[in-house]
Motif scaffolding. Structure first.
Motif, PDB file in Angstrom:
ATOM      1  N   LEU A 142      59.892 -18.477 -41.963  1.00 13.23           N
ATOM      2  CA  LEU A 142      59.432 -18.089 -40.630  1.00 13.23           C
ATOM      3  C   LEU A 142      60.626 -17.941 -39.699  1.00 13.23           C
ATOM      4  CD1 LEU A 142      56.315 -20.312 -39.886  1.00 13.23           C
ATOM      5  CD2 LEU A 142      56.371 -17.874 -40.372  1.00 13.23           C
ATOM      6  N   PRO A 143      60.783 -16.765 -39.116  1.00 10.84           N
ATOM      7  CA  PRO A 143      61.922 -16.589 -38.218  1.00 10.84           C
ATOM      8  C   PRO A 143      61.690 -17.316 -36.898  1.00 10.84           C
ATOM      9  CG  PRO A 143      60.652 -14.559 -38.407  1.00 10.84           C
ATOM     10  CD  PRO A 143      59.962 -15.574 -39.240  1.00 10.84           C
ATOM     11  N   THR A 144      62.763 -17.534 -36.155  1.00  9.08           N
ATOM     12  CA  THR A 144      62.643 -18.271 -34.895  1.00  9.08           C
ATOM     13  C   THR A 144      61.730 -17.551 -33.920  1.00  9.08           C
ATOM     14  OG1 THR A 144      64.815 -17.326 -34.447  1.00  9.08           O
ATOM     15  CG2 THR A 144      64.708 -19.694 -34.754  1.00  9.08           C
ATOM     16  N   PHE A 145      61.675 -16.222 -33.989  1.00  2.78           N
ATOM     17  CA  PHE A 145      60.828 -15.555 -33.001  1.00  2.78           C
ATOM     18  C   PHE A 145      59.343 -15.649 -33.342  1.00  2.78           C
ATOM     19  CE2 PHE A 145      60.032 -11.746 -35.457  1.00  2.78           C
ATOM     20  CZ  PHE A 145      61.201 -11.490 -36.148  1.00  2.78           C
ATOM     21  N   VAL A 146      59.041 -16.324 -34.458  1.00  2.00           N
ATOM     22  CA  VAL A 146      57.641 -16.651 -34.745  1.00  2.00           C
ATOM     23  C   VAL A 146      57.391 -18.109 -34.375  1.00  2.00           C
ATOM     24  CG1 VAL A 146      55.932 -16.946 -36.563  1.00  2.00           C
ATOM     25  CG2 VAL A 146      57.392 -14.946 -36.558  1.00  2.00           C
ATOM     26  N   ILE A 147      58.317 -18.976 -34.823  1.00  2.00           N
ATOM     27  CA  ILE A 147      58.153 -20.400 -34.566  1.00  2.00           C
ATOM     28  C   ILE A 147      58.173 -20.682 -33.073  1.00  2.00           C
ATOM     29  CG2 ILE A 147      59.201 -22.653 -34.898  1.00  2.00           C
ATOM     30  CD1 ILE A 147      60.306 -21.689 -37.509  1.00  2.00           C
ATOM     31  N   GLY A 148      59.128 -20.083 -32.378  1.00  2.00           N
ATOM     32  CA  GLY A 148      59.291 -20.348 -30.943  1.00  2.00           C
ATOM     33  C   GLY A 148      58.019 -20.080 -30.158  1.00  2.00           C
ATOM     34  N   PRO A 149      57.552 -18.823 -30.154  1.00  2.00           N
ATOM     35  CA  PRO A 149      56.328 -18.547 -29.409  1.00  2.00           C
ATOM     36  C   PRO A 149      55.130 -19.379 -29.852  1.00  2.00           C
ATOM     37  CG  PRO A 149      57.451 -16.514 -29.917  1.00  2.00           C
ATOM     38  CD  PRO A 149      58.190 -17.594 -30.624  1.00  2.00           C
ATOM     39  N   LEU A 150      55.042 -19.720 -31.151  1.00  2.00           N
ATOM     40  CA  LEU A 150      53.929 -20.562 -31.600  1.00  2.00           C
ATOM     41  C   LEU A 150      54.006 -21.929 -30.936  1.00  2.00           C
ATOM     42  CD1 LEU A 150      53.572 -19.857 -35.425  1.00  2.00           C
ATOM     43  CD2 LEU A 150      51.948 -19.327 -33.622  1.00  2.00           C
ATOM     44  N   LEU A 151      55.197 -22.515 -30.937  1.00  2.00           N
ATOM     45  CA  LEU A 151      55.359 -23.812 -30.295  1.00  2.00           C
ATOM     46  C   LEU A 151      55.045 -23.726 -28.809  1.00  2.00           C
ATOM     47  CD1 LEU A 151      58.627 -25.170 -31.963  1.00  2.00           C
ATOM     48  CD2 LEU A 151      56.309 -25.991 -32.301  1.00  2.00           C
ATOM     49  N   VAL A 152      55.494 -22.621 -28.186  1.00  2.38           N
ATOM     50  CA  VAL A 152      55.231 -22.452 -26.757  1.00  2.38           C
ATOM     51  C   VAL A 152      53.731 -22.373 -26.503  1.00  2.38           C
ATOM     52  CG1 VAL A 152      55.408 -20.833 -24.843  1.00  2.38           C
ATOM     53  CG2 VAL A 152      57.419 -21.389 -26.166  1.00  2.38           C
ATOM     54  N   LEU A 153      53.034 -21.587 -27.317  1.00  2.17           N
ATOM     55  CA  LEU A 153      51.593 -21.453 -27.143  1.00  2.17           C
ATOM     56  C   LEU A 153      50.899 -22.792 -27.296  1.00  2.17           C
ATOM     57  CD1 LEU A 153      50.610 -18.146 -28.946  1.00  2.17           C
ATOM     58  CD2 LEU A 153      50.216 -18.753 -26.573  1.00  2.17           C
ATOM     59  N   ALA A 154      51.365 -23.590 -28.291  1.00  8.31           N
ATOM     60  CA  ALA A 154      50.704 -24.858 -28.540  1.00  8.31           C
ATOM     61  C   ALA A 154      51.035 -25.889 -27.472  1.00  8.31           C
ATOM     62  CB  ALA A 154      51.116 -25.390 -29.915  1.00  8.31           C
ATOM     63  N   LEU A 175      61.534 -27.871 -26.771  1.00  5.54           N
ATOM     64  CA  LEU A 175      61.042 -26.782 -27.624  1.00  5.54           C
ATOM     65  C   LEU A 175      62.142 -25.887 -28.183  1.00  5.54           C
ATOM     66  CD1 LEU A 175      57.698 -25.674 -25.945  1.00  5.54           C
ATOM     67  CD2 LEU A 175      58.053 -27.050 -27.992  1.00  5.54           C
ATOM     68  N   PRO A 176      63.108 -25.453 -27.361  1.00  2.32           N
ATOM     69  CA  PRO A 176      64.156 -24.600 -27.943  1.00  2.32           C
ATOM     70  C   PRO A 176      64.930 -25.294 -29.054  1.00  2.32           C
ATOM     71  CG  PRO A 176      64.377 -24.693 -25.555  1.00  2.32           C
ATOM     72  CD  PRO A 176      63.265 -25.588 -25.907  1.00  2.32           C
ATOM     73  N   SER A 177      65.249 -26.578 -28.868  1.00  5.76           N
ATOM     74  CA  SER A 177      66.064 -27.220 -29.903  1.00  5.76           C
ATOM     75  C   SER A 177      65.253 -27.423 -31.185  1.00  5.76           C
ATOM     76  CB  SER A 177      66.652 -28.548 -29.413  1.00  5.76           C
ATOM     77  OG  SER A 177      65.650 -29.352 -28.853  1.00  5.76           O
ATOM     78  N   ILE A 178      63.963 -27.700 -31.041  1.00 12.75           N
ATOM     79  CA  ILE A 178      63.151 -27.823 -32.250  1.00 12.75           C
ATOM     80  C   ILE A 178      63.032 -26.472 -32.945  1.00 12.75           C
ATOM     81  CG2 ILE A 178      60.855 -28.312 -33.156  1.00 12.75           C
ATOM     82  CD1 ILE A 178      60.491 -30.398 -31.109  1.00 12.75           C
ATOM     83  N   THR A 179      62.793 -25.430 -32.149  1.00 12.34           N
ATOM     84  CA  THR A 179      62.676 -24.093 -32.738  1.00 12.34           C
ATOM     85  C   THR A 179      63.926 -23.743 -33.518  1.00 12.34           C
ATOM     86  OG1 THR A 179      61.378 -23.438 -30.815  1.00 12.34           O
ATOM     87  CG2 THR A 179      62.267 -21.681 -32.188  1.00 12.34           C
ATOM     88  N   LEU A 180      65.080 -23.952 -32.886  1.00 16.52           N
ATOM     89  CA  LEU A 180      66.332 -23.594 -33.536  1.00 16.52           C
ATOM     90  C   LEU A 180      66.603 -24.487 -34.725  1.00 16.52           C
ATOM     91  CD1 LEU A 180      68.687 -21.698 -33.327  1.00 16.52           C
ATOM     92  CD2 LEU A 180      69.788 -23.294 -31.785  1.00 16.52           C
ATOM     93  N   GLY A 181      66.267 -25.780 -34.581  1.00 18.35           N
ATOM     94  CA  GLY A 181      66.598 -26.719 -35.638  1.00 18.35           C
ATOM     95  C   GLY A 181      65.695 -26.628 -36.854  1.00 18.35           C
ATOM     96  N   PHE A 182      64.528 -26.024 -36.645  1.00 14.57           N
ATOM     97  CA  PHE A 182      63.536 -26.037 -37.728  1.00 14.57           C
ATOM     98  C   PHE A 182      64.064 -25.390 -38.995  1.00 14.57           C
ATOM     99  CE2 PHE A 182      59.392 -27.151 -38.839  1.00 14.57           C
ATOM    100  CZ  PHE A 182      58.791 -26.145 -39.583  1.00 14.57           C
ATOM    101  N   ALA A 183      64.663 -24.216 -38.857  1.00 18.66           N
ATOM    102  CA  ALA A 183      65.172 -23.519 -40.039  1.00 18.66           C
ATOM    103  C   ALA A 183      66.271 -24.317 -40.701  1.00 18.66           C
ATOM    104  CB  ALA A 183      65.676 -22.132 -39.646  1.00 18.66           C
ATOM    105  N   TYR A 184      67.158 -24.895 -39.878  1.00 16.61           N
ATOM    106  CA  TYR A 184      68.241 -25.688 -40.445  1.00 16.61           C
ATOM    107  C   TYR A 184      67.695 -26.934 -41.128  1.00 16.61           C
ATOM    108  CZ  TYR A 184      71.449 -22.671 -37.958  1.00 16.61           C
ATOM    109  OH  TYR A 184      72.136 -21.587 -37.517  1.00 16.61           O
ATOM    110  N   ALA A 185      66.656 -27.533 -40.529  1.00 17.60           N
ATOM    111  CA  ALA A 185      66.044 -28.706 -41.154  1.00 17.60           C
ATOM    112  C   ALA A 185      65.546 -28.352 -42.546  1.00 17.60           C
ATOM    113  CB  ALA A 185      64.887 -29.221 -40.291  1.00 17.60           C
ATOM    114  N   ALA A 186      64.973 -27.170 -42.645  1.00 13.97           N
ATOM    115  CA  ALA A 186      64.439 -26.744 -43.931  1.00 13.97           C
ATOM    116  C   ALA A 186      65.547 -26.683 -44.976  1.00 13.97           C
ATOM    117  CB  ALA A 186      63.768 -25.379 -43.780  1.00 13.97           C
ATOM    118  N   TYR A 187      66.656 -26.010 -44.618  1.00 10.73           N
ATOM    119  CA  TYR A 187      67.772 -25.929 -45.555  1.00 10.73           C
ATOM    120  C   TYR A 187      68.308 -27.315 -45.877  1.00 10.73           C
ATOM    121  CZ  TYR A 187      68.385 -20.879 -45.449  1.00 10.73           C
ATOM    122  OH  TYR A 187      68.215 -19.542 -45.596  1.00 10.73           O
TER     123      TYR A 187
END
Lengths: 306, 547
Positions: A142-154, A175-187
């Protein structure tokens, strides 16, 4: 290790530095379109005035030498797009913001990624393993431009816990730091899991357990040092990337960081900002890779530099 | 290690992680709870403003976001009525025009002041317009002052003596402008930001840094207090403004939010009072919304396709005409763009400076038969034998959707194949400039409220003539129009010129722009006009917290 090693690294890097400066300088100028191309055509007189102001009317080699001259003084030049700012100012203002965002993102990434990776390695082939690994696939895909807006909506619009965008107070960082960190967390969780599994199967771990050490000590003291090696290698360039590449997150959350300048300057043909950010990125990668090597030496006794 | 110990180890590390995260969120909630949806203090207006300004020097900027801010920081010699856009007194309280239409004499207001309290005089205007034309300034809009006597020569460096310019300060309150030739729309030009007065003392003291908040001096309803790049620009009420009594707002914050999505979410969460635009996918949702926050107004701009008349296939007039008649404009605005745009059956937007062009194109497919015949006459009956037409647009989703619709229409209606090509903005501009395209998407926003701004780009050799159109009769008509002083006669000349344009069809108009934005109901005094100009001194904010 020590001074000689450091000097060695610097000497090797200097030709790379020259190549980067030259390559970027000429590539951006050869791209079609110039910094002042606009939909409404400028009268020739105006175009000449602009070119004269920014030395674009000089022969290319002269502009190149002029750039080196300024660089020697630490002057990265004026921005073409942001007419009353210099590149130095732009970097000075936006780098700390990106750095903060990046470090917070890394904090989340390490927290979630490393701990879930350790758990997955310890509880291999159980739900503790499958679930984090599946979620990490999501994080990678999931790219950040999907995760970010989803988190914002929620959380911002739906639950109204956090702000939608901006960078003022403590809440704006979440929210921004979680959005950005999510992909890195996955790796990180996958890398940690892999690294830990490799280490945990080693003989010296069996010895440690046989000697009766507590599991906590075995994992956290003995295994982790080696298990984190792939993580460290990954983190080096990742840190440089997270500081300069958070364009999407910065745009979604309206954060005045460096990532946006990094990309927009190329699209705007803002020659000086392109060069400035490219050089900054180069310096960051250099420093981060050096730190990675140092960390390796500290963590892995098999590595020794003279 | 016992099973229990292992279990405990795993559990504890996860629990630690959870606690840390929960703590962070808890702190977030605790400090957020009360302020997330604040409606503000009733005196600060939060406005979405699109892109980060290039600068706030009126002589350097070119973009629309900058003009939104500048029209509140500065006041022009002659201002515009907030609703009708007719010229009204600004810094100049009155003016006289000589019989030959060449000399304008402006009487400045008695109590004109800069925001730092120093007096604003006619000398300031002479200085400002000279600076605009000064080659060293490298102002992109210098050509706005080419109407002034010797303006072009001075800007091109051919004339070195600035005192030869048609600008004179007869006394502190009288500013006189001599034009190259009579220019009927000169008064409406004056509202353009390039012709604002700029503070001589501040510029000479601080050079490019004069636009920093601590150095900024201006003469409008507001003054600059804060400018954080890519974050916010904050302007506060200027007590030294002659009409300060009209301004009720204390502060206006301009937010340069580039992503329309983010801006819309900020509006929904109550952080913005007015947005700059509405995301395309959300337009139908907001149109259906009953709360009245959705606004949609005609805008002084036209969306069209260029036909490159210097190359095949568009060197043949019949093919240009055929293609222009074979698209269903009504369907495009109804189903593709969906924001209430008007199908462009002419080129110049109706109402521009009182001009209402005669419709010369169909809004639907009623002339399709004629189109088919034209194509057959050109040698390609039913599109047989015609090589694929390349349509160029700059990479953007909206342009792509329109291009796809047109591609389908030309295929269905004329049997023509179309390839779509998208290029990055600067590359696209370059392609247009070098005329290396066949058909290309474009949009033109009027610089001032007069048909000339739309029609003069088709004059032979005009810098904005991207298609190579060259028609002597057209050139002659445009020249005649710039000299004609009688309004009705002038508009009639423009209509004749437009008739030639729609006959030769070097461009295919598609729709007239609309501006869409969201506005909270407690914002009043925000008048709609075709130029999208909003002077905050008239805006009122009722105190009400937003839900």
């Amino acid at each position: 290790m020590g001074l000689r090693w450091l000097l060695n690294r610097l000497v090797v890097t200097i030709p790379v530095f020259f190549t980067v400066v030259t390559a970027v300088f000429f590539m951006i100028r050869f791209a079609p379109g110039g910094p002042f191309d606009s939909e409404k055509e400028l009268p020739p007189g105006v175009k000449e005035n602009l070119a004269a102001k920014y030395h674009l009317d000089e022969p290319l080699y002269q502009q190149y030498l002029r750039y080196w001259g300024d660089l020697a003084h630490g002057d990265l030049g004026p921005s073409f797009k942001h007419a009353n700012r210099t590149v130095n100012e732009i970097i000075a203002e936006s780098l700390p913001v990106s750095a903060e965002l990046g470090l917070l993102a890394l904090f989340w990434a390490m927290l979630i990624g490393v701990s879930s990776g350790i758990v997955a390695a310890l509880k291999r082939n159980t739900l503790w393993d499958y679930i984090p690994m599946s979620v990490s696939i999501l994080g990678i895909c999931l790219p950040t431009f999907v995760i970010g807006p989803l988190l914002v909506l929620a959380f911002a619009i739906g639950l109204d816990w956090l702000p939608v965008a901006g960078w003022e107070s403590w809440e704006h960082r979440v929210l921004p730091s979680i959005t950005l960190g999510f992909a890195y967390a996955a790796y990180l969780s996958r890398l940690t899991r892999g690294g830990m599994l490799e280490i945990l199967s080693q003989d010296f771990i069996r010895t440690a357990r046989a000697k009766g050490l507590s599991e906590a000590r075995v994992v956290l003291h003995h295994a982790l040092r080696g298990g984190l090696l792939p993580v460290i290698s990954y983190l080096g360039p990742a840190i440089a990337g997270i500081l300069t590449g958070a364009l999407v997150t910065e745009t979604i959350f309206h954060i005045p960081g460096l990532g946006r300048f990094f990309v927009e300057s190329a699209l705007n043909r803002d020659y000086t900002v392109v060069m400035g950010t490219a050089l900054l990125y180069f310096a960051l990668i250099f420093v981060c890779n050096m730190l990675v090597d140092v960390a390796y030496a500290l963590l892995d006794p098999r590595v020794r530099y003279e | 290690m016992s099973l229990f110990q292992k279990f405990w180890l795993v559990r504890s590390s996860i629990t630690l992680a959870r606690i840390a995260a929960a703590a962070a969120i808890a702190i977030g909630i605790a400090t957020t709870g009360c302020t997330a949806r604040s409606g503000g203090d009733g005196k600060t207006l939060e406005v979405g403003n699109g892109a980060e300004p290039k600068d706030l020097d009126p002589h350097i900027t070119t973009g629309v976001p900058e003009s939104h801010i500048l029209q509140n920081l500065f006041e022009a010699l002659v201002s515009k009525d907030a609703k009708t856009l007719d010229p009204v007194p600004g810094v100049a309280e009155s003016w006289t025009i000589s019989k030959d239409g060449r000399v304008y004499t402006f009487k400045l207001r008695e109590n004109s002041k800069w925001s730092d309290g120093s007096p604003l005089t006619a000398i300031d205007f002479v200085y400002s317009w000279t600076r605009l034309l000064e080659p060293k300034t490298a102002a992109e809009y210098a050509y706005q002052a080419y109407y002034v006597k010797n303006g072009k020569a001075y800007n091109e460096g051919k004339l070195k003596d600035a005192s030869q310019l048609g600008l004179k300060a007869i006394d502190a309150r009288t500013f006189q402008v001599t034009l190259e030739q009579p220019t009927p729309f000169f008064l409406s030009l004056l509202f353009h930001h390039s012709l604002y007065p700029v503070p001589q003392k501040a510029i000479e003291a601080h050079k490019e840094k004069w636009t920093r908040p601590e150095n900024f001096v201006s003469n409008g309803a507001f003054k600059l207090e804060k400018w954080e790049m890519n974050k916010v620009i904050s302007v506060v009420k200027n007590p030294n403004y002659w009409d300060a009594a009209t301004t009720t707002l204390d502060r206006v914050n301009f937010w340069p939010i580039e992503k329309a999505d983010t801006e819309e979410k900020m509006f929904r969460s109550g952080k913005l009072h007015v947005t700059d635009t509405v995301p395309l996918e959300k337009i139908s949702h907001w149109q259906a919304d009953k709360s009245g926050v959705y606004n949609q107004h005609p805008y002084l701009g036209v969306y069209y396709y260029w036909f490159n008349v210097t190359k095949k296939p568009f060197d043949d007039k019949r093919i240009r005409q055929a293609l222009a008649l074979a698209i269903d404009r009504t369907r495009i605005v109804k189903y593709v763009t969906r924001a209430g745009q008007i199908p462009a059956t002419f080129f110049t937007p109706p109402g521009t400076g009182g001009y209402n062009p005669k419709p010369r194109l169909p809004a639907d497919l009623s002339q399709l038969d004629k189109a088919k015949k034209l194509l057959a006459d050109a040698g390609y009956p039913n599109g047989k034998g015609m090589p694929p037409v390349e349509v160029l647009f700059n990479t953007q989703d909206g342009h792509k959707k329109i291009a796809e619709a047109i591609q389908q229409m030309w295929k269905e209606n004329l049997g023509i194949e179309v390839t779509l090509v998208n290029q990055e903005w600067k590359v696209y501009l370059d392609t247009l400039r070098t005329k290396s395209y066949q058909a290309a998407r474009a949009g033109w926003i009027g610089d001032y409220n007069d048909p000339n701004t739309f029609l003069d780009m088709f004059v032979t050799g005009n810098g904005n003539n991207r298609c190579g159109f060259a028609n002597k009769a057209y050139d002659a008509l445009l020249d005649e129009a710039t000299k004609e002083q009688d309004v009705a006669k002038r508009l009639a000349i423009f209509d004749k010129a437009e008739a030639i344009l729609m006959e030769e069809m070097p461009v295919m108009p598609i729709y007239i722009y609309t501006r869409t934005f969201l506005k909270q109901p407690e914002v009043t005094g925000w008048f709609a006009n075709v130029e999208g100009m909003h002077q905050m001194k008239f805006v009122r904010l009722a105190t009400k917290s937003v839900q």
